[in-house]
Design an enzyme around this catalytic site. Structure first.
Site: not given
Lengths: 263, 385
Positions: B156, B341, B365
């Site tokens: 949550i 790099g 989601e």
């Protein structure tokens, strides 16, 4: 009480640019609110928050493009805006401090503010003279490079600190109506809140021509001519030391010694 | 058709960018390293109206449309996804209150969030409930004029810093149909029996707070029910299209943040006597990164525009935008590290953080796989499965 703030948008030049005729090619320019004016707007808005019944009006000499920075000032808390522009002004290559002050003075005579705040200078042209010239034209008191302002509305007095060379502050009392040119660092300019941005869309923004200000083309006459713009040849040279700090520090010390800087 | 943002939208975008560059960028590494929630920045953002941008004016918000809200999300995430999420999630669950809340609930719970005095959250997932939202097991039983809530919620956002949560509970276990019998109930974090355990060690978005919520006989008054009893799942689903569009905007922001940093670095870094941006291999990478980011942005804008104006194809568009933009975020962040790099493998440069932060957009989601299911379902004209 009414506070008039002069604001302008300034051109910021890209790192790489080309010159086209008299000016930097428009492709390499972006525009933003002049840094000093941001502080002037903040100072005016803080006055409006501290003192009841204060109207903050901004005035700009600039084309339609400059409405972006005007809206920004409105979003930060200015109540309304005046923008001076017409075809005759647009034809001028250069608006010098004298000309700008002439136009701003016409607005100031209409608005009759108690206090005018102007940035010390604009970041692109850097004349650093518009505010003071405006005061002269209006016959107002003035103080330049103000980095602290305490306003006594009842006495009609602005107590200011002026930033002089060498870290010296001059303390001066200026009678209103007055023009103050505001130095960066006098306050901490706020971000425009989203609510402010939303409200700013409905705040009045009047556009005025020379004629509407009771002026004619003679207001634009100037003894200054812009003759050329060029990029100076770079004369300095830089040496870059590469390697570990203990090696490069020694090399740097050697150069400083050779140049007579170190002992 | 008009592809231009309005002057007002540009002004919002520019001011949020200014705020993000000045206030968020300089401290992003610190909050990431320490897994520290940025309380001050969330409060400052709320004062500027960034948190409650689409909360109606009458409840302290700014009342902006969804597209403007999406512009804000992109700017925050381009600066830093962890702090960006902390700010944009402070109003998680507010949509449900706007749409279904009572006047009293809106005044009591929406206004403090929009004004920066409270943080809220939306509690759906459980230890055994991820993509399959309809198997929520947290229960709320009516006892007199109170709801008594028992169960666990997992992953949550704002769990250990939030002041209240819109919690999806099973209120009518005997209801017929797998989507019936759930309700949304507001639970304040100072209620007896409520506790939260912060989850640490996340791969990315480490400034954002994530927690497990434990409800042990938590009692809340019956007026904390949001909307209609038993209709919680249907109420929740109405906002999946919006929240997915918001995650798409997060992906666009992450991709842009990584692509811009790679462009800057490529022009500074010199190898074989010239900036690496002079090499065509690097140029092609930069071209692809910026093209993909712009494509993801346009898909996201269209989805957001559909939220505001036309919902005919919204569900499909939202899933397309979410799936594509999250993939672009991961790919572009990957290439940004490659361009840096060795320097991109340590947190001296932001791209290391963006690389870690990007991944979550393919998971929360609704995972990438769920989004593809939805897109296919819409294409094939099948109902909800």
């Amino acid at each position: 009480m009414k506070v008039l703030v002069t604001v302008t948008d300034v051109a910021v030049v890209d790192d790489e640019f080309e010159i086209d005729g008299l000016d930097v090619d428009e492709r390499y320019l972006t525009y933003e609110l002049n840094e000093w004016d941001d502080y002037a707007v903040e100072e005016a808005v803080q006055i409006a928050e501290d003192v009841t019944d204060v109207e903050v009006v901004t005035v700009t000499v600039g084309p339609e493009r400059s409405e972006e920075v005007i809206r920004k000032a409105l979003a930060k808390g200015a109540d309304r805006a005046v923008r001076v522009w017409d075809d005759a002004i647009a034809e001028r290559d250069l608006l010098d401090a004298e000309t700008k002050a002439e136009l701003l003075a016409a607005v100031a005579r209409e608005e009759e503010p108690d206090l005018i705040l102007s940035g010390v200078q604009s970041g692109d042209d850097s004349f650093a003279a518009t505010g003071v010239t405006l005061a002269e034209k209006l016959g107002d008191e003035w103080a330049a490079v103000v980095n602290q302002l305490d306003l006594d509305q009842d006495e009609g007095l602005a107590s200011v600190h002026r930033e002089l060379e060498g870290g010296v502050d001059e303390l001066t009392d200026v009678e209103l109506p007055a023009v103050l040119t505001i130095q960066t660092g006098i306050n901490e300019p706020r971000y425009a809140s989203l609510r402010g941005i939303r409200q700013a869309q409905n705040k009045p923004l009047d556009v005025k021509s020379l004629e509407e200000l009771g002026l004619d083309g003679s207001a634009l006459e100037s003894p200054l001519r812009w003759t050329a713009t060029y990029e100076p040849e770079s004369e300095g040279e830089a040496t870059v030391f590469e390697g570990a700090p203990d090696e490069t520090a020694g090399e740097l010390a050697g150069v400083l010694r050779d140049e007579g800087v170190g002992q | 058709m008009d592809f231009a943002l309005s002057d007002e939208q540009k002004q919002v975008r520019d001011e949020v960018r200014h705020f993000a560059n000045e206030e968020i960028v300089p401290v992003a590494t610190e909050y990431d390293t320490e897994e520290k929630f940025p309380h001050d920045l969330v409060e400052q953002a709320a004062e500027l109206g960034i948190v409650g941008a689409n909360v109606p004016l009458e409840y302290g918000g700014v009342g902006y449309d969804y597209l403007t809200n999406i512009l804000i999300v992109e700017e925050l995430f381009a600066a830093d996804p962890g702090i960006g999420l902390s700010i944009s999630s402070a109003a998680f669950g507010a949509d449900a209150l706007v749409a279904f809340g009572t006047e009293e609930q809106k005044e009591k719970f929406l206004r403090p969030v929009a004004e920066g005095d409270a943080i809220m959250g939306s509690a759906i997932s459980e230890p055994d409930v991820g993509s399959d939202v309809s198997s929520v097991a947290t229960s709320a039983e009516k006892d007199g004029d109170e709801w008594v809530i028992d169960g666990n919620k997992m992953w949550i956002t704002n769990g250990s810093v939030g002041d209240y949560f819109v919690v999806v509970c099973e209120t009518d276990p005997d209801a017929e149909g797998r989507y019936n019998g759930f309700s949304q109930i507001i639970v304040e974090s100072d209620r007896d029996g409520f506790s939260a355990e912060k989850i640490t060690g996340k791969l990315g978005i480490r400034a954002s707070d994530t927690a497990e919520l434990l409800f042990d006989g938590v009692r809340v008054p019956e007026e904390n029910l949001v909307g209609t009893r038993g209709a919680g799942f249907l109420q929740l689903m109405q906002f999946f299209d919006e929240t997915r569009t918001a995650v798409a905007a997060q992906g666009v922001g992450i991709a842009r943040g990584a692509a811009e940093r790679a462009l800057d670095y490529a022009q500074e870094r010199e190898q074989f006597g010239q900036p690496i941006s002079e090499f065509q291999a690097i140029q092609h990478k930069l071209a692809d990164m910026h093209t993909q980011t712009e494509a993801a942005r346009q898909l996201t804008y269209k989805s957001a525009w559909s939220v505001d104006h036309a919902d005919d194809d919204l569900t499909q568009l939202a899933s397309m935008a979410k799936e594509y933009a999250s993939r672009v975020a991961v790919d572009v962040a990957d290439e940004a590290v490659q361009i840096h790099g060795g320097a991109g493998y340590v947190n001296d440069f932001d791209v290391e953080r963006f690389y870690r932060d990007a991944k979550i957009t393919q998971i929360y989601e609704g995972t990438t796989e769920i989004q593809k299911n939805i897109i296919a379902r819409e294409l094939l004209g099948k109902g909800m499965v």
